[in-house]
Design a protein around this motif. Structure first.
Motif, short mmCIF file in Angstrom:
data_model
loop_
_atom_site.label_atom_id
_atom_site.label_comp_id
_atom_site.label_asym_id
_atom_site.label_seq_id
_atom_site.Cartn_x
_atom_site.Cartn_y
_atom_site.Cartn_z
N PHE A 181 0.84 -1.20 0.00
CA PHE A 181 0.00 0.00 0.00
C PHE A 181 0.88 1.26 0.00
CE2 PHE A 181 -2.54 -3.42 1.71
CZ PHE A 181 -3.77 -3.23 1.10
N ALA A 228 -6.75 2.82 -0.96
CA ALA A 228 -6.22 1.53 -0.54
C ALA A 228 -6.78 0.40 -1.40
CB ALA A 228 -6.55 1.28 0.93
N ASP A 280 -4.69 0.28 -4.47
CA ASP A 280 -3.39 -0.34 -4.19
C ASP A 280 -3.51 -1.86 -4.15
OD1 ASP A 280 -1.41 1.61 -4.08
OD2 ASP A 280 -1.66 2.01 -1.95
#
Length: 251
Positions: free
Chosen positions: A52, A109, A112
């Motif tokens: 991340f 996130a 990611d």
């Protein structure tokens, strides 16, 4: 207590992740066992920080270290391939929104983790455009276009998640001129790596319908109901160029 090797290994892993392991109580009660636990925890935290990178850019290394440690203690990995670790990290960040004050953080996130999934996915067969040669429009409309394993997409209703993610990942400053609007994203992978591009809401709806097993005809109708001004021919061309689909299948 003497345990078969397999049972000992399972119990040892449980103990490392602070799950009950009564068979190893004598071992885990020793102070030195904390060294093993700390080493495993550090590996989990390092994996999260690697998986991340956009989040670490947005929140800084100190806060990322803290939240990654909390997540690792709460949700240890269940897959030895640590590039796939963090499936619940976006939801974890969502629950912490009151602490970080960034309502878009969970969506970034998700992108990611999409990248990690796409990068590590098995490379299944891709639709060859030669398959379309000689097909009638009726044949094509009754076919099924199934997304490949190395493809992820999502529509983000509230935030320009793709732009935020791209700026963070590429180390680019956020422009105040960038409109704060909903965005969709498409990530696709092949042997050359992972590519990403914007995807309109109709495109996301189309891929949702394809993934659900609808025919091309039904999926296109659902997409245009979602976005009446959708240029479907342009969309399909872009998706084919991005190698989104497996070979054709039919009802």
């Amino acid at each position: 207590m003497n345990l078969p090797l397999g049972q000992f290994q399972d119990a040892f892993i449980d103990a490392l992740y602070r799950r009950p392991a009564p068979q190893l109580q004598d071992l885990t009660g020793q102070a030195a066992f904390a060294v093993y636990r700390n080493t495993v925890l550090a590996g989990c935290v390092d994996a999260l920080r690697a998986n991340f990178p956009s989040i670490e850019i947005l929140v800084g290394p100190d806060w990322m270290q803290e939240v990654a440690t909390a997540y690792a203690n709460h949700s240890p990995p269940d897959d030895p391939r640590l590039i796939r670790y963090g499936a619940g990290f976006a939801e974890f960040l969502q629950q912490l929104q009151a602490h970080h004050g960034l309502p878009y953080l969970a969506d970034v996130a998700r992108l990611d983790f999409f990248w990690c999934e796409v990068f590590s996915a098995d490379q299944d067969s891709c639709l060859d455009l030669a398959e379309l040669a000689g097909m009638t429009a009726s044949d094509l409309m009754h076919s099924h276009l199934t997304p490949r394993q190395s493809v992820r997409w999502q529509w983000f209703e509230t935030h320009p998640a793709l732009s935020l993610w791209r700026c963070s990942r590429e180390g680019q400053p956020w422009s105040e001129a960038q409109p704060w609007v909903a965005e969709g994203a498409l990530l696709s992978g092949n042997r050359d790596g992972v590519s990403h591009q914007p995807l309109e809401i109709g495109g996301c709806a189309f891929l949702d319908a394809c993934a659900a097993g609808h025919s091309l005809e039904t999926a296109s109708q659902l997409a245009q109901q979602c976005q009446p001004d959708l240029d479907f021919n342009d969309l399909l061309g872009r998706l084919l160029q991005a190698q989104v689909f497996r070979p054709l299948s039919f009802t």
